[in-house]
Structures are given as C-alpha cells and as structure tokens.
Design an enzyme around this catalytic site. Structure first.
Site, mmCIF file in Angstrom:
data_model
loop_
_atom_site.group_PDB
_atom_site.id
_atom_site.type_symbol
_atom_site.label_atom_id
_atom_site.label_comp_id
_atom_site.label_asym_id
_atom_site.label_seq_id
_atom_site.Cartn_x
_atom_site.Cartn_y
_atom_site.Cartn_z
ATOM 1 N N LYS A 286 19.282 10.631 -85.766
ATOM 2 C CA LYS A 286 20.153 10.766 -84.597
ATOM 3 C C LYS A 286 21.622 10.744 -85.025
ATOM 4 O O LYS A 286 22.433 11.533 -84.551
ATOM 5 C CB LYS A 286 19.854 9.648 -83.589
ATOM 6 C CG LYS A 286 18.503 9.826 -82.889
ATOM 7 C CD LYS A 286 18.072 8.605 -82.064
ATOM 8 C CE LYS A 286 16.668 8.829 -81.481
ATOM 9 N NZ LYS A 286 16.178 7.683 -80.701
ATOM 10 N N ASP B 168 20.024 7.158 -72.960
ATOM 11 C CA ASP B 168 18.560 7.230 -73.068
ATOM 12 C C ASP B 168 17.903 7.310 -71.683
ATOM 13 O O ASP B 168 16.715 7.613 -71.578
ATOM 14 C CB ASP B 168 18.024 5.983 -73.774
ATOM 15 C CG ASP B 168 17.585 6.262 -75.198
ATOM 16 O OD1 ASP B 168 17.145 7.388 -75.465
ATOM 17 O OD2 ASP B 168 17.669 5.336 -76.020
ATOM 18 N N GLN C 69 17.514 1.340 -79.967
ATOM 19 C CA GLN C 69 16.263 1.939 -80.431
ATOM 20 C C GLN C 69 15.078 1.029 -80.085
ATOM 21 O O GLN C 69 15.111 -0.173 -80.350
ATOM 22 C CB GLN C 69 16.339 2.209 -81.944
ATOM 23 C CG GLN C 69 15.153 2.956 -82.512
ATOM 24 C CD GLN C 69 15.019 4.391 -82.007
ATOM 25 O OE1 GLN C 69 16.006 5.043 -81.659
ATOM 26 N NE2 GLN C 69 13.796 4.898 -81.960
#
Ligand code: GUN
Length: 299
Positions: free
Chosen positions: A57, A124, A101
C-alpha cells in the site's frame, strides 16, 4: 478452450489505469497549490501477511504521489497506545486518510479502535458510521470499503448487468462479504449471502448471475457450481503448498478458475484480479479524503 465467450477480468490492468488517473489528479492538485494527499498506515504486531499488504500500500502511494506515514506498534501495544496514535493522526493536517491494518492482535478491541478514526479520514470505510450509512437507503457513506468497492468497479468494467441480477455473495465478513452485499443491494441486485451454515451451497451458488466469493477456502467453487454466463469475482487469496515453486507455495483463489472459465462469461484470476483493485481503491479514497479536507477548509 470450449467457452469462446469467456473473458478474463484483468484487475491488474484496470488497477493500473485507475492508478494512472489518480497520479494525474494528484499532480494537478499540486500545480494548483493544493496539498499533497497523505495516508497514515498503522500496523500493530508482526503478522507477516499484514506487513506485506502495508508495504504494498505504501509503495503504491509513492507511485501516485501520495505521501505515506508508516506507524508500526509492537505486538503488545495497549488499547490506549493505539487509540492515542489514531487521535494524533486525526489531528495531523498532513494526514488525509488513516488505515489501521486488520486483523489487530487479539487483546485489542478492534471496534473501539475503528470508532476512534475521524470519519473524514476513514479511507477503509470501516467506521461504524460509514458502514451504517452504507446499510441505509438514501444515505451515503463518505468512503466505501476498498475491496468490495474494487469488486463493483470490476463488475462494471466487465459489463455485467447488476440491476435485477441474482447476486450471490459467499462469505459475510465485515471487510468484504457484508459490505459487498450492501453495495449490490444499492445497485438493485437481488442478493443472497451464503456462509458456513448455508444448506445446498452449490445449488444456491448455481442461481447466481453475479458471484462474489470471499470465504478463504482454496478453490472451493467448482466449475459445476457456476451458472453458464455468470460473472465471477474471486476475492480469495489462499496459499497452497507447491514444491515445484521456489517459495514452496502458490496463491489460489476461492474459485477453481480453470474449471470456471469453461462456464462463466467472465471471471477474475488470482493473483491479478481483486488484489490490485483493493490498493487502487484505497488510493482513490485517500485522494477523495484530501478533497473533503479542502472543502472543509473553505467552509
Ligand atoms: N485486512 C484485510 N483487508 C484489509 C483492508 O482492506 N483494510 C485493512 N485495514 N485491513 C485489512
């Protein structure tokens, strides 16, 4: 090849196009004197797969001109430490998006951490307010979770008719299955969500004009589970032992691709399908977060 109408849905190529568009938009922002978009990544502990994903990412950010701020906390970080870091990132104007994450180490309360993220920075799309809005008619989340968002873009680019289609989602995870089902409902598909207790699974899957497989079981969906002409999106990334490979394993999806391509109209391969799209949509959400920050500044 007995199915001449089959087409591979090339997520790798589509993601590259999207990244190129984002790079252009970032460059145009900088020319106008606007800020460089910034993404903060928060990794807790030593999960090797998570480390790989975060590295990918951050590399993708660098390639499109998005600044990334990497934060790595130890496995035994306290709830308070993680939440304090998120609070700092909420207050940092260089940070437009915050990505924590998942999964977090077991002693941490994931829901509380995700709730701490400012919804304007929730790239997200996992904040309960963003998910709640996704689940309601006539409401819009600020951000849509990246993997299901990528699945929808792949279906659109492949030319699938979503409205009125029978869509089956295999899996009901917070990250993929559930938000994918909500997005399909929003687009007027008729949606069935299957899981480990579903009876007659192959029969239910065979009704799908659109299938999204996200269960994490290597090649579970066989060719004879798929309706002729269906569009199949494979979210699975599973390691299976393979002594012929240097690293000792290969990656396969939740779908037996070689079988399914004999039946389906189109399907995504693994790797090179959904994976690169997840990252492209994260970059897109981060750019959007920067645009939201500009608009708020001018209020
Ligand atoms: N773990 C697996 N997929 C994801 C994702 O899309 N975002 C985050 N933050 N963690 C994940």
């Amino acid at each position: 090849m007995t199915n001449p109408t089959f087409r591979k849905i090339d997520g790798k190529a589509i993601a590259a196009e999207i990244r190129a568009e984002i790079a252009q938009k970032v460059a145009a922002r900088l020319e106008k004197g606007l800020s460089r978009p910034g993404l903060a990544t928060v990794l807790v502990g030593e999960n090797p797969a998570s480390e790989v994903y975060v590295r990918m990412k951050r590399k993708a950010c660098a390639e499109v001109g998005i600044e990334s701020f990497g934060h790595h906390l130890p496995e035994d970080a306290s709830q308070n430490q993680v939440e304090s870091l998120v609070a700092e990132l909420n207050a940092d104007p260089r940070v437009n998006g915050i990505l924590v994450q998942l999964p977090l180490p077991g002693h941490l309360d994931e829901e509380k951490v995700l709730q701490t993220i400012s919804i304007e920075k929730d790239v997200d799309g996992f904040h309960p307010i963003n998910i709640g809005r996704l689940a309601q008619k006539g409401r819009e989340p600020l951000f849509v979770p990246c993997t299901p968002y990528g699945c929808m873009v792949l279906l659109e680019r492949a030319g699938a008719q979503i409205e009125g289609a029978n869509a089956v989602v295999l899996g009901r995870s917070n990250i993929v299955g559930m938000p994918a089902a909500l997005l399909l409902i929003e687009r007027n598909a008729t949606v069935t969500v299957c899981h480990s207790r579903t009876r007659n699974l192959p029969e239910v899957v065979r009704r799908a004009d659109i299938l999204i497989a996200a269960v994490g079981r290597p090649e579970m969906v066989r060719g004879d589970w798929v309706k002729p002409g269906a569009y199949v999106i494979d979210v699975g990334i599973n390691r299976v032992e393979d002594p012929t490979r240097k690293r000792g394993y290969r990656l396969v999806g939740d779908v037996a691709y070689e079988e399914v391509k004999e039946v389906a109209r189109a399907a995504t391969p693994v790797p090179g399908g959904v994976g690169p799209m997840t990252i492209a949509m994260l970059l897109q959400n981060t750019l959007r977060a920067a645009e939201i920050a500009d608009a708020n500044e001018n209020l």
